[in-house]
Design a protein around this motif. Structure first.
Motif, PDB file in Angstrom:
ATOM      1  N   ILE A 135       0.933  -1.238   0.039  1.00 46.17           N
ATOM      2  CA  ILE A 135      -0.118   0.013  -0.113  1.00 46.17           C
ATOM      3  C   ILE A 135       0.929   1.266   0.024  1.00 46.17           C
ATOM      4  N   ALA A 136       0.808   2.132  -1.066  1.00 44.15           N
ATOM      5  CA  ALA A 136       1.270   3.441  -0.851  1.00 44.15           C
ATOM      6  C   ALA A 136       1.077   4.258   0.260  1.00 44.15           C
ATOM      7  N   VAL A 137       1.858   4.997   0.775  1.00 46.42           N
ATOM      8  CA  VAL A 137       1.718   5.679   1.819  1.00 46.42           C
ATOM      9  C   VAL A 137       2.275   7.166   1.893  1.00 46.42           C
ATOM     10  N   VAL A 138       1.482   8.003   2.031  1.00 38.55           N
ATOM     11  CA  VAL A 138       1.994   9.514   1.939  1.00 38.55           C
ATOM     12  C   VAL A 138       1.624   9.947   3.468  1.00 38.55           C
ATOM     13  N   VAL A 139       2.745  10.335   4.054  1.00 39.00           N
ATOM     14  CA  VAL A 139       2.366  10.841   5.440  1.00 39.00           C
ATOM     15  C   VAL A 139       3.007  12.014   5.929  1.00 39.00           C
ATOM     16  N   THR A 140       2.185  13.015   6.185  1.00 38.47           N
ATOM     17  CA  THR A 140       2.758  14.468   6.515  1.00 38.47           C
ATOM     18  C   THR A 140       3.339  14.218   7.824  1.00 38.47           C
ATOM     19  N   LEU A 141       4.606  14.747   8.189  1.00 36.96           N
ATOM     20  CA  LEU A 141       5.248  15.080   9.342  1.00 36.96           C
ATOM     21  C   LEU A 141       5.994  16.441   9.785  1.00 36.96           C
ATOM     22  N   HIS A 142       6.326  16.902  10.721  1.00 35.84           N
ATOM     23  CA  HIS A 142       6.874  18.025  10.960  1.00 35.84           C
ATOM     24  C   HIS A 142       8.366  17.520  11.619  1.00 35.84           C
ATOM     25  N   GLN A 143       8.667  16.211  11.835  1.00 39.20           N
ATOM     26  CA  GLN A 143       9.998  16.043  12.486  1.00 39.20           C
ATOM     27  C   GLN A 143      10.772  15.230  11.601  1.00 39.20           C
ATOM     28  N   VAL A 144      11.565  15.856  11.315  1.00 39.38           N
ATOM     29  CA  VAL A 144      12.741  15.042  10.373  1.00 39.38           C
ATOM     30  C   VAL A 144      13.230  13.739  10.981  1.00 39.38           C
ATOM     31  N   ASP A 145      13.342  13.507  12.326  1.00 44.33           N
ATOM     32  CA  ASP A 145      13.781  12.137  12.588  1.00 44.33           C
ATOM     33  C   ASP A 145      12.900  11.204  12.178  1.00 44.33           C
ATOM     34  N   TYR A 146      11.571  11.412  12.278  1.00 47.74           N
ATOM     35  CA  TYR A 146      10.647  10.495  11.883  1.00 47.74           C
ATOM     36  C   TYR A 146      10.672   9.868  10.505  1.00 47.74           C
ATOM     37  N   ALA A 147      10.859  11.257   9.941  1.00 45.31           N
ATOM     38  CA  ALA A 147      10.905  10.904   8.289  1.00 45.31           C
ATOM     39  C   ALA A 147      11.931   9.986   7.653  1.00 45.31           C
ATOM     40  N   VAL A 148      13.231  10.604   8.393  1.00 45.30           N
ATOM     41  CA  VAL A 148      14.390   9.725   7.725  1.00 45.30           C
ATOM     42  C   VAL A 148      14.164   8.221   8.260  1.00 45.30           C
ATOM     43  N   ARG A 149      13.883   8.054   9.581  1.00 44.36           N
ATOM     44  CA  ARG A 149      13.722   6.653  10.118  1.00 44.36           C
ATOM     45  C   ARG A 149      12.873   5.963   9.199  1.00 44.36           C
ATOM     46  N   TYR A 150      11.771   6.444   8.912  1.00 45.59           N
ATOM     47  CA  TYR A 150      10.568   5.703   8.499  1.00 45.59           C
ATOM     48  C   TYR A 150      10.320   5.584   7.149  1.00 45.59           C
ATOM     49  N   CYS A 151      10.541   6.637   6.311  1.00 46.96           N
ATOM     50  CA  CYS A 151      10.291   6.683   4.922  1.00 46.96           C
ATOM     51  C   CYS A 151      11.348   7.132   4.128  1.00 46.96           C
ATOM     52  N   PRO A 152      11.428   6.043   2.849  1.00 50.54           N
ATOM     53  CA  PRO A 152      12.597   6.119   2.131  1.00 50.54           C
ATOM     54  C   PRO A 152      12.752   7.124   1.298  1.00 50.54           C
ATOM     55  N   ARG A 153      11.769   8.045   1.121  1.00 50.19           N
ATOM     56  CA  ARG A 153      11.621   9.123   0.388  1.00 50.19           C
ATOM     57  C   ARG A 153      10.934  10.303   1.037  1.00 50.19           C
ATOM     58  N   VAL A 154      11.476  11.505   0.832  1.00 53.01           N
ATOM     59  CA  VAL A 154      11.015  12.672   1.583  1.00 53.01           C
ATOM     60  C   VAL A 154      10.668  13.712   0.596  1.00 53.01           C
ATOM     61  N   VAL A 155       9.675  14.110   0.550  1.00 50.39           N
ATOM     62  CA  VAL A 155       9.235  15.532  -0.092  1.00 50.39           C
ATOM     63  C   VAL A 155       9.147  16.528   0.923  1.00 50.39           C
ATOM     64  N   ALA A 156       9.946  17.642   0.742  1.00 51.76           N
ATOM     65  CA  ALA A 156       9.876  18.767   1.747  1.00 51.76           C
ATOM     66  C   ALA A 156       9.207  20.129   1.179  1.00 51.76           C
ATOM     67  N   LEU A 157       8.512  20.479   1.804  1.00 55.12           N
ATOM     68  CA  LEU A 157       7.838  21.917   1.627  1.00 55.12           C
ATOM     69  C   LEU A 157       8.490  22.866   2.269  1.00 55.12           C
ATOM     70  N   LYS A 158       8.587  24.173   1.741  1.00 51.33           N
ATOM     71  CA  LYS A 158       8.861  25.274   2.402  1.00 51.33           C
ATOM     72  C   LYS A 158       7.866  26.359   1.834  1.00 51.33           C
ATOM     73  N   LYS A 159       7.045  27.115   2.684  1.00 52.75           N
ATOM     74  CA  LYS A 159       6.137  28.097   2.144  1.00 52.75           C
ATOM     75  C   LYS A 159       5.458  27.584   0.992  1.00 52.75           C
ATOM     76  N   GLY A 160       5.002  26.439   0.864  1.00 57.44           N
ATOM     77  CA  GLY A 160       4.218  26.039  -0.153  1.00 57.44           C
ATOM     78  C   GLY A 160       4.918  25.564  -1.578  1.00 57.44           C
TER      79      GLY A 160
END
Ligand code: ADP
Ligand code: ADP
Length: 248
Positions: free
Chosen positions: A208-233
């Motif tokens: 199942i594809a999972v897209v999860v919003t997070l504001h903590q870098v450590d959880y993103a790095v630990r659990y998600c092979p890919r990160v899409v980072a947003l800054k001011k939209g």
């Protein structure tokens, strides 16, 4: 196979440009973190994917602009909802920061709600579920480690347990995609790890594809092979999470 495609998405609210030319493509089986500080547009982007934002109905916000396709059907095109959003919505499990469970119902009943798409109307109105549906719901609860809580009221459960019920509900729905909006923002570190472990596990085992919003870098790095980072939209990074440190 591509399950999400967003092209040139722009969203203006009354006095801010919440999403700027956002492009996003997600393949089946990916686990992607949408990362960014509060107000960067994560939630607005995620809500667009499920046809929860468009802008033609509410005061104060202009139609979004761009193209969104989920599970092979268009969700919106240049500020207009497409009727086909229903088809993708049925196959998309949505997880909320505040769980969105029906707290006065039992855990099992909340999971069964996930199967309502495939339940005849007369059954759903009378609250009758088949034995097969109940077994399927129990399997989903086992998957999140809460089979023993099936008959409890949701209000007796901790936040972390309630979020696991929400995941079981998405499994019951036989979702092809899970969109999770800050699923761990209200949880303590231990519950956060359990919830992220479960999301990661169903991503790996069920594809199942999972897209999860997070504001903590450590959880993103630990659990998600890919990160899409947003800054001011704006998307300012899209790549393997291990490259994130160098990119920021
Ligand atoms: P995040 O999820 O990253 O915290 P949001 O997507 O919630 O960010 O918000 C992005 C920006 O859009 C913020 O500036 C927020 O205030 C604004 N915004 C979000 N929803 C609305 C709305 N319904 N009306 C007006 N502004 C909104
Ligand atoms: P989150 O940061 O968890 O995404 P918010 O607390 O920013 O959520 O937003 C909660 C709700 O308020 C959302 O429905 C969002 O669209 C709306 N909202 C957010 N910012 C604004 C704003 N500046 N004006 C009006 N509504 C907003």
């Amino acid at each position: 196979k591509q399950v999400i495609s967003v092209q040139q998405l722009n969203k203006h609210f009354a006095n801010n440009h919440a999403l700027k030319n956002v492009g996003l493509s997600v393949e089946q089986g990916e686990m992607v973190a949408l990362l960014g500080p509060s107000g960067s547009g994560k939630s607005t982007l995620l809500r667009h994917l499920n046809g929860l934002v468009c802008g033609d109905k509410t005061v104060n916000d202009k139609p979004s602009n761009g193209y969104i396709e989920v599970l092979g059907v268009p969700v919106q095109k240049n500020g207009k909802f497409c009727k086909t959003v229903r088809a993708s919505r049925c196959q998309t499990g949505y997880i909320f920061q505040q769980f969105n469970l029906v707290t006065r119902l039992s855990v099992l009943q909340n999971v069964l709600i996930g199967g309502l798409n495939s339940t005849p109307l007369w059954r759903s109105l009378t609250g009758r579920f088949t034995l097969a549906q109940k077994q399927q719901a129990m399997n989903a609860l086992e998957r999140v480690g809460l089979a023993d809580f099936a008959t409890q009221r949701v209000s007796n459960l901790s936040g972390g347990q309630q979020q696991r019920v929400a995941i079981a509900r998405a499994l019951m729905q036989q979702a092809k995609i899970i969109l999770a909006d800050e699923p761990i923002a209200s949880l303590d570190p231990e519950s956060s790890r359990i919830v992220m472990d479960i999301l990661s596990d169903i991503n790996k085992k069920e594809g199942i594809a999972v897209v999860v919003t997070l504001h903590q870098v450590d959880y993103a790095v630990r659990y998600c092979p890919r990160v899409v980072a947003l800054k001011k939209g704006e998307v300012f990074f899209d790549g393997p999470s291990e490259q994130l440190d160098e990119g920021t």
